[in-house]
Design an enzyme around this catalytic site. Structure first.
Site, mmCIF file in Angstrom:
data_model
loop_
_atom_site.group_PDB
_atom_site.id
_atom_site.type_symbol
_atom_site.label_atom_id
_atom_site.label_comp_id
_atom_site.label_asym_id
_atom_site.label_seq_id
_atom_site.Cartn_x
_atom_site.Cartn_y
_atom_site.Cartn_z
ATOM 1 N N GLY A 240 -0.810 4.907 -15.636
ATOM 2 C CA GLY A 240 0.358 4.058 -15.791
ATOM 3 C C GLY A 240 1.212 4.073 -14.539
ATOM 4 N N GLU A 260 -2.983 8.944 -12.831
ATOM 5 C CA GLU A 260 -3.346 7.800 -11.995
ATOM 6 C C GLU A 260 -2.199 6.808 -12.116
ATOM 7 O OE1 GLU A 260 -3.850 4.578 -10.701
ATOM 8 O OE2 GLU A 260 -5.190 4.141 -12.393
ATOM 9 N N CYS A 294 -4.423 -1.525 -10.915
ATOM 10 C CA CYS A 294 -3.780 -0.665 -9.926
ATOM 11 C C CYS A 294 -4.408 -0.791 -8.552
ATOM 12 C CB CYS A 294 -3.811 0.785 -10.398
ATOM 13 S SG CYS A 294 -5.466 1.342 -10.870
ATOM 14 N N GLU A 388 4.625 -2.420 -6.273
ATOM 15 C CA GLU A 388 3.399 -2.822 -6.951
ATOM 16 C C GLU A 388 3.636 -4.131 -7.700
ATOM 17 O OE1 GLU A 388 -0.103 -0.832 -9.684
ATOM 18 O OE2 GLU A 388 1.950 -0.160 -10.023
#
Length: 492
Positions: A240, A260, A294, A388
């Site tokens: 997450g 992660e 991701c 992100e």
């Protein structure tokens, strides 16, 4: 239970997503409906965990840990092999469920289920490799006359907190490796994909995973925090955001963690690269699952002498992507997870273009659907460069020399994975050495993963590696046996 879930998925009706606690499916509590971001209708119904369910789940882990640890590795491997076969057999129904819950194109869901089958198969193989070693203790004077061995014992209770973007395969990684190692596992489902997670738990139970081996709980971050803090839990695997990862670490305390935590992946296109190939790969991998990965292509740095050529090739490739109904097999790009996520990316595009960036393609939003956007020449401090994106947007920027672009890539707080297009092996090794990332993909974009290969990042992208072999290391503890006065090495 698996039949019920899959029948509901085939009928496109509301799919029930009960919890699985202490060996029983339960719909206790007030239901929460998940509205599909593209369909705009209720697609699944879950039941958030109550305090009583959390207590029952924790209590059951004590029985579960003993029962699973007692299973022979061959038995665990056989269960995981059957789970792999079932994932292949039911790939169409689960892919359709993923599309309805998340807006992820069904062909991407089919690909995810193929990876689930591979992941379970690799976990089965790793279960068969569990063992230890004989230690060379007689090489030191105090060890002469003794023999020592080690083996990897189950950690006990694992907690798997899974994300929405790959709800089936990331669950397969966490649960498959945990079971292969001999643990019982608590699964906290993502609120956006409760039915998909329920289908996966039903699938492994159908494969013969004993009820003591897994429990499933639904709910928000409060449920996750309570599970992280549970003293019964020995190891936590979380995928997450960095912010939630930090909260997991605070709630967990002194527990083993595999985190992660995302990224804003860069792909470098050198002057000697095959530009049409690079543009095609970046377009396919920059917008799969609407960029909600991701390692999705977010920043593409192109050598300045070929920058405009690449931008035009990339624009053409992106324009050829089919955007629309995720249930249509021809669709390349469906919707994002919800309207708020798409609106956030739309806002970042506006901020960048206001500051001088060029919107080369896309950017139009309809609810949760954002047409794939290409932004050229954004400022280095634009949010869509530094943060992100996790959406259907790729920024393309020029660079002058390799030293500068590597330094630019490394200036990010993230360091998960990068891509590099070049024909020069010296450039490959230099980038591999100097880029602050967990993995480098050569002549491919950042968005590529092999499920049996170590995967993970550095800096704010987290720590630990996700691949069955490496995860089993995290899910087990080394136990040592020393036999004093008994030696296989000689007495003196």
């Amino acid at each position: 239970m698996l039949t019920d879930v899959l029948d509901q998925a085939r009928a496109d009706s509301i799919t029930e997503a009960p919890a699985y606690v202490a060996g029983q499916w339960t719909t206790e509590g007030s239901p929460v409906e998940r509205v599909g971001p593209y369909l705009r209708e209720a697609v699944s119904r879950s039941y958030p965990a109550s305090a009583g369910q959390l207590a029952a789940a924790r209590e059951f882990t004590r029985t579960g840990a003993r029962a699973v640890a007692a299973l022979a590795p061959a038995t665990r491997a056989a269960v995981l092999a059957r789970a792999s076969a079932l994932a292949t057999g039911h790939r169409a129904e689960v892919a359709r469920l993923i599309a309805r819950e998340l807006g992820k194109p069904v062909k991407d869901g089919l690909g995810e289920m193929d990876r689930v089958a591979d992941t379970f198969a690799v976990c089965a193989a790793e279960a068969r490799q569990l063992g230890g070693e004989t230690l060379p203790v007689a090489g030191w004077a105090r060890g002469v006359g003794n023999t020592a061995f080690t083996y990897r014992a189950p950690a006990g209770v694992a907690l798997a907190i899974t994300p929405f973007n790959a709800p089936a395969n990331l669950l397969a990684h966490k649960l498959g490796a945990s079971f292969a190692a001999g643990n019982t596992t608590l699964v906290k489902a993502p609120p956006q994909a409760p039915a998909t997670t329920t289908a996966m738990i039903a699938l492994v139970l159908e494969a013969g995973m004993p009820p003591e081996a897994v429990q499933l709980l639904h709910g928000d971050g409060g449920v996750g925090a309570a599970l992280c803090a549970a003293p019964e839990v020995s190891v936590i695997s979380f995928t997450g955001s960095p912010e939630t990862g930090a909260a997991v670490a605070r709630a967990a305390g002194a527990k083993r963690l595999v985190l992660e935590l995302g990224g804003n992946a860069a792909t470098i296109v050198c002057a000697d690269a095959d530009l049409p190939h690079a543009a095609r790969i970046c377009a396919r991998t920059g917008y799969s699952n609407s960029g909600q990965s991701c390692i999705s292509v977010q920043r593409v740095y192109v050598q300045r002498s070929r920058f405009e050529e690449f931008v035009e090739l990339f624009r053409t490739e992106v324009a050829g992507l089919t955007v629309g109904d995720p249930l249509d097999p021809a669709t390349d790009v469906g919707s994002m997870v919800d309207d708020q996520a798409a609106a956030r990316v739309e806002k970042w595009i506006t901020q960048a273009t206001t500051s001088g960036a060029r919107l080369v393609a896309g950017g139009e939003r309809d609810g949760a659907t954002l047409r794939p956007a290409v932004v050229a020449d954004p400022p280095a401090d634009a949010t869509l460069v530094t943060d992100e994106v996790f959406g259907a947007l790729v920024a393309v920027l020029p660079y002058d020399d390799l030293t500068d672009v590597i330094e630019t890539c490394n200036s990010s707080r993230y360091g998960l994975q990068a891509g590099l297009f070049t024909q020069d092996l010296a450039t490959v090794f230099r980038a591999w050495r100097d880029l602050q990332v967990g993995g480098l993909i050569v002549n491919g974009s950042s968005n590529y993963r092999l499920d049996h290969v170590p995967f993970g990042g550095v800096k704010d992208s987290g720590f630990g590696r996700e691949a069955p072999a490496q995860m089993i290391d995290d899910y087990t503890v080394v136990k040592t046996l020393i036999l004093r006065g008994l030696s296989i090495w000689g007495q003196g």
